[in-house]
Design a protein around this motif. Structure first.
Motif, mmCIF file in Angstrom:
data_model
loop_
_atom_site.group_PDB
_atom_site.id
_atom_site.type_symbol
_atom_site.label_atom_id
_atom_site.label_comp_id
_atom_site.label_asym_id
_atom_site.label_seq_id
_atom_site.Cartn_x
_atom_site.Cartn_y
_atom_site.Cartn_z
ATOM 1 N N LEU A 1 0.832 -1.206 0.000
ATOM 2 C CA LEU A 1 0.000 0.000 0.000
ATOM 3 C C LEU A 1 0.865 1.254 0.000
ATOM 4 O O LEU A 1 0.567 2.223 -0.707
ATOM 5 C CB LEU A 1 -0.916 -0.002 1.228
ATOM 6 N N ALA A 2 1.933 1.259 0.793
ATOM 7 C CA ALA A 2 2.804 2.437 0.889
ATOM 8 C C ALA A 2 3.487 2.713 -0.441
ATOM 9 O O ALA A 2 3.490 3.859 -0.927
ATOM 10 C CB ALA A 2 3.837 2.236 1.999
ATOM 11 N N SER A 3 4.088 1.692 -1.044
ATOM 12 C CA SER A 3 4.808 1.920 -2.301
ATOM 13 C C SER A 3 3.850 2.324 -3.420
ATOM 14 O O SER A 3 4.166 3.210 -4.220
ATOM 15 C CB SER A 3 5.616 0.675 -2.692
ATOM 16 N N ALA A 4 2.676 1.696 -3.463
ATOM 17 C CA ALA A 4 1.711 2.036 -4.505
ATOM 18 C C ALA A 4 1.179 3.457 -4.330
ATOM 19 O O ALA A 4 0.932 4.172 -5.318
ATOM 20 C CB ALA A 4 0.555 1.037 -4.495
ATOM 21 N N HIS A 5 1.007 3.893 -3.085
ATOM 22 C CA HIS A 5 0.520 5.255 -2.817
ATOM 23 C C HIS A 5 1.504 6.288 -3.345
ATOM 24 O O HIS A 5 1.110 7.289 -3.961
ATOM 25 C CB HIS A 5 0.312 5.431 -1.315
ATOM 26 N N VAL A 6 2.781 6.051 -3.141
ATOM 27 C CA VAL A 6 3.805 6.974 -3.628
ATOM 28 C C VAL A 6 3.841 6.976 -5.159
ATOM 29 O O VAL A 6 3.922 8.041 -5.785
ATOM 30 C CB VAL A 6 5.182 6.607 -3.037
ATOM 31 N N ILE A 7 3.766 5.816 -5.760
ATOM 32 C CA ILE A 7 3.789 5.725 -7.225
ATOM 33 C C ILE A 7 2.613 6.467 -7.836
ATOM 34 O O ILE A 7 2.762 7.213 -8.822
ATOM 35 C CB ILE A 7 3.783 4.248 -7.661
#
Length: 253
Positions: free
Chosen positions: A51-57
């Motif tokens: 969730l964290a990495s996808a939110h940044v992307i």
């Protein structure tokens, strides 16, 4: 400058989910091509790292679509760097606010590059990496990890750091650091290739093996670039790399 880019990501042989996220955005402008590449390696229990990495992307994809057209070739690259730093700070706060349990944490590394004309910017948090590949394989970023700090202080050798069980302990990441401060690098873009990777890509293969496969003379076209990237990912898996494995490769001409 002209850019050819490819990317691949693999869940690996152990984990149930892939918490890495990658992004390539490529556009043409009257003044020249623009390319943005982002590598994020998420961390956290269950699917929280994903969730964290996808939110940044998603946020940087939106920035490229909505904000960059009004800035590219109109402002100094340092101003874009300030925008990126502000965006990362906001995302850091948003991810931290997402968790209601103070004993939980989630976050992501961030290594991003923006190529604009003959210049580029690198922004870096954590232990994903950016390299330049030309006459040799040159590391452009500095790992923000416990073992990298100990090596810098002379308390540990690079060989000890490579096998130390604390090698994945980050000093900061996006979403779990109250006072996050990214490294920001500006430079002139050289002919050759640039690579961004998660830490799972580099533990089980050597710099010499990376260079042999990704030497610019072997990157004849996009298909060859992706084939060579896939070969190195598979080599990591054969050597029992336990993490997710991701890489972005950009040829510059």
């Amino acid at each position: 400058m002209r850019f050819t880019a490819t990317a691949d990501t693999d869940v690996g042989i152990v984990k149930a989910t892939n918490q890495d996220s990658v992004l390539i955005k490529h556009a043409a402008a009257p003044e020249g091509e623009v390319l943005m590449a982002i590598m994020c390696d998420g961390m956290g229990g269950l699917s929280k790292g994903e969730l964290a990495s996808a939110h940044v992307i998603r946020a940087f994809n939106k920035w490229f679509e909505d904000e960059l057209p009004g800035l590219a070739y109109r402002v100094p690259l340092q101003q874009i760097g300030e925008e990126w730093e502000n965006l990362l700070s906001r995302l850091n706060r948003e991810i931290m606010a997402y968790l209601s349990d103070p004993n939980e944490s989630m976050g992501t590394t961030f290594t991003g590059m923006l190529f604009l004309g003959n210049e580029h910017i690198i922004m870096h948090v954590g232990d994903s990496r950016a390299y330049y590949i030309g006459p040799s394989l040159d590391l452009l970023t500095k790992d923000q990890t416990f073992v990298a700090r100990e090596v810098e202080r002379g308390n540990m050798t690079p060989e000890q750091a490579r096998i130390d069980r604390r090698r994945s302990i980050l000093l900061q990441c996006v979403g779990a650091s109250k006072n996050m401060k990214p490294d920001i690098l500006y430079g002139m873009t050289r002919r050759g290739a640039y690579m961004l990777c998660s830490d799972g890509f580099r533990h089980e293969i050597s710099p010499a093996e990376i260079y042999d496969s990704l030497n610019p003379i072997n990157l004849l076209n996009k298909e060859a670039m992706h084939s060579n990237v896939k070969y190195l990912i598979d080599l990591n898996k054969k050597r029992r790399e336990r993490d997710n494995i991701s890489v972005i490769l950009i040829k510059t001409e």
